[in-house]
Structures are given as C-alpha cells and as structure tokens.
Design an enzyme around this catalytic site. Sequence first.
Site, PDB file in Angstrom:
ATOM      1  N   LYS A 213       0.819  -1.229   0.000  1.00 50.46           N
ATOM      2  CA  LYS A 213       0.000   0.000   0.000  1.00 50.46           C
ATOM      3  C   LYS A 213       0.843   1.265   0.000  1.00 50.46           C
ATOM      4  O   LYS A 213       2.023   1.265   0.289  1.00 50.46           O
ATOM      5  CB  LYS A 213      -0.987  -0.041   1.169  1.00 50.46           C
ATOM      6  CG  LYS A 213      -2.179  -0.941   0.811  1.00 50.46           C
ATOM      7  CD  LYS A 213      -3.291  -0.938   1.820  1.00 50.46           C
ATOM      8  CE  LYS A 213      -4.428  -1.830   1.296  1.00 50.46           C
ATOM      9  NZ  LYS A 213      -5.411  -2.131   2.330  1.00 50.46           N
ATOM     10  N   ARG A 247      -3.935 -10.201   4.404  1.00 51.64           N
ATOM     11  CA  ARG A 247      -4.336 -10.085   2.994  1.00 51.64           C
ATOM     12  C   ARG A 247      -3.133  -9.546   2.221  1.00 51.64           C
ATOM     13  O   ARG A 247      -2.779  -8.385   2.354  1.00 51.64           O
ATOM     14  CB  ARG A 247      -5.534  -9.131   2.882  1.00 51.64           C
ATOM     15  CG  ARG A 247      -6.069  -8.996   1.468  1.00 51.64           C
ATOM     16  CD  ARG A 247      -7.186  -7.964   1.426  1.00 51.64           C
ATOM     17  NE  ARG A 247      -7.755  -7.862   0.094  1.00 51.64           N
ATOM     18  CZ  ARG A 247      -7.235  -7.125  -0.879  1.00 51.64           C
ATOM     19  NH1 ARG A 247      -6.134  -6.423  -0.691  1.00 51.64           N
ATOM     20  NH2 ARG A 247      -7.813  -7.102  -2.076  1.00 51.64           N
TER      21      ARG A 247
HETATM   22  N1  HH2 Z   1      -7.574  -3.629   0.761  1.00 51.44           N
HETATM   23  C1  HH2 Z   1      -7.932  -3.555  -0.528  1.00 51.44           C
HETATM   24  C2  HH2 Z   1      -9.035  -4.245  -1.007  1.00 51.44           C
HETATM   25  N2  HH2 Z   1      -9.768  -5.025  -0.188  1.00 51.44           N
HETATM   26  N3  HH2 Z   1     -10.174  -5.919   1.961  1.00 51.44           N
HETATM   27  C3  HH2 Z   1      -9.853  -6.007   3.258  1.00 51.44           C
HETATM   28  N4  HH2 Z   1     -10.591  -6.773   4.084  1.00 51.44           N
HETATM   29  N5  HH2 Z   1      -8.776  -5.330   3.772  1.00 51.44           N
HETATM   30  C4  HH2 Z   1      -7.980  -4.535   2.999  1.00 51.44           C
HETATM   31  O1  HH2 Z   1      -7.026  -3.933   3.544  1.00 51.44           O
HETATM   32  C5  HH2 Z   1      -8.304  -4.415   1.607  1.00 51.44           C
HETATM   33  C6  HH2 Z   1      -9.427  -5.128   1.119  1.00 51.44           C
HETATM   34  C7  HH2 Z   1      -7.122  -2.707  -1.465  1.00 51.44           C
HETATM   35  O2  HH2 Z   1      -5.979  -3.354  -1.790  1.00 51.44           O
HETATM   36  P1  HH2 Z   1      -5.380  -3.646  -3.250  1.00 51.44           P
HETATM   37  O3  HH2 Z   1      -5.476  -5.084  -3.541  1.00 51.44           O
HETATM   38  O4  HH2 Z   1      -4.001  -3.097  -3.201  1.00 51.44           O
HETATM   39  O5  HH2 Z   1      -6.180  -2.780  -4.261  1.00 51.44           O
HETATM   40  P2  HH2 Z   1      -7.527  -3.091  -5.058  1.00 51.44           P
HETATM   41  O6  HH2 Z   1      -8.550  -2.161  -4.562  1.00 51.44           O
HETATM   42  O7  HH2 Z   1      -7.146  -2.815  -6.472  1.00 51.44           O
HETATM   43  O8  HH2 Z   1      -7.944  -4.482  -4.781  1.00 51.44           O
END
Ligand code: HH2
Length: 267
Positions: A213, A247
Amino acid sequence: MPVADPILMGVINVTPDSFSDGGRFLDAHAAVEHGKRLADAGADMLDVGGESTRPGAEPVSEAEELERVIPVVERLAQPGVGRISIDTTKLEVARAALQAGARVVNDVSAFRHDPEMAGLVASGGADCCLMHMLGEPRTMQRDPRYGDVVSEVKAFLEERLSFAVREGVPERRVLLDPGIGFGKTLDHNLELLRRLAEIVAIGRPVVFGASRKRFLGRLTGRAEDERVPGTIAASVLAYERGASIFRVHDVVEVRDALRVAVATVGA
Ligand code: HH2
C-alpha cells in the site's frame, strides 16, 4: 497475543489494470492461474475482487463486476485450492459468488453499502470480513480526520459487529479489519498498526491488509512492486500485536516471514 496459526489471504484482483490483455476469457484465465499459484505458494484463502477500491478508484457496475469475478470464483472454488472470499460491497455479486462456491464475503463497506448483505451471509452460512473505511474510495484520501483514530475505528467495528449479529450472522463467523489505507493518513495507518492490540481486544480475528500500500511507498520511496520488504515488516508487527489473517499479494515472502515470527513469539 500472537495467534498460533496465522492465515494467509492471497489477493486476486480481476480488474483491467491487473490482468490487462486480450479480453474477458484471457483475463479470467490469467486470474485463475494466478490464484492456483498463490494456493500452491501457501495461501489458505483467496480473495477475488472485481472492483478496485484504491484511493480515487471509480465504481464499476454490478453487471461488469459479475462478469469479471464469477468465472474466476467458479473455477477456483475446487477442492485443494482453499477457501474463496469475494471482495465486494454488492449484494448480487456476493450472492452469485456464494452460489459459485465462495465461503467468505469480504465487504469493505462493512454491510453499509447494502445492509441486506448481512441477511445473505447469515442465510448462506458464510463467513464475513467487516472493514473500516472513512468515506468512499473515490474521495477517501482527501484530508481524512479523526479525534483518536484507533478508538473511532474500534467503535465502528464494534457497532458493525453488533449489526451483523442482530441480522442473524453468528459472531463466530465475523472477521474485523481496521482498513489500512481506507480514509487514513500515513500517521493514522501507523497509529492503527502500533495499537492494533486494541482492535484485537474486540475479540474477533483481525484481518490486516497493508500489502504494497501507498503508506509503505511514502515511508520507503518505493514503487508498488518494490514494497514487499515494507509489507513484511508491517505484517510481522501486526502479527505480534495479534492479527490473525494477512491479505497479501506476495504470499511466499510473507509466509516465510510469519514462520519466523510464529516460531519466535507464536502462542
Ligand atoms: N484492501 C484492498 C481491497 N480489499 N479488503 C480487506 N478486508 N482489507 C484490505 O485492507 C483491503 C481489502 C485494497 O488493496 P489492493 O489489492 O491493493 O487494491 P484493489 O482495490 O485494487 O484491490
């Protein structure tokens, strides 16, 4: 108190910027292959998402999200691959994913986008992850403010847990997540990590998602795909403070780091 068995949740983003090649079928194929690799690498859960929730991201339609994720969930929900979680705030996407074999609903709106999600999780016998977010993805990083970020996130998660239980979701089926990067400055993220034990004290397993992140980029000056060491450091610190589920995009690296942490301070 660190848990004995941390769980790795591998991230599968089925969004155009993740698997951008020749159309729908190839995108789904690439996502499924990626999921199998993450499972082989030691992911206990696979989190499939079709709508980016990054800062500034625009929403996608229900039809588009269904087309992106359901073929991937169907093909990954096989014996030996691990539990599938669906990363969505939309009721119909969650419903179709549960029908296709997903077992967990990861709702970054914590059932606020669609309160009926709680009833779906309850009747489907699914698990759910309820996450804290201030505002909505498109605008959440515009000057987020809190009095005390940890107390406010904790109070929010307690309220959402009560809501889910009132709607019939057994408490044992609920995971909680402070939502690293979701309407938080660098200092807010670090304060949440430093005092994560206060969130763990609610009594439900805590999901921690710092993987690659922006706040890690702010601290290290690294581009997204160079943030694995930062991800490991944050994950180990969160583990020590009692987080249960991680995650992450980089399953092999975080798994190795957590093995060392478990051997050293694991319950
Ligand atoms: N972070 C992202 C998406 N879903 N779900 C949970 N429970 N916790 C998190 O911290 C979380 C989440 C965003 O992460 P990323 O995979 O980098 O981005 P994207 O929105 O493209 O999936």
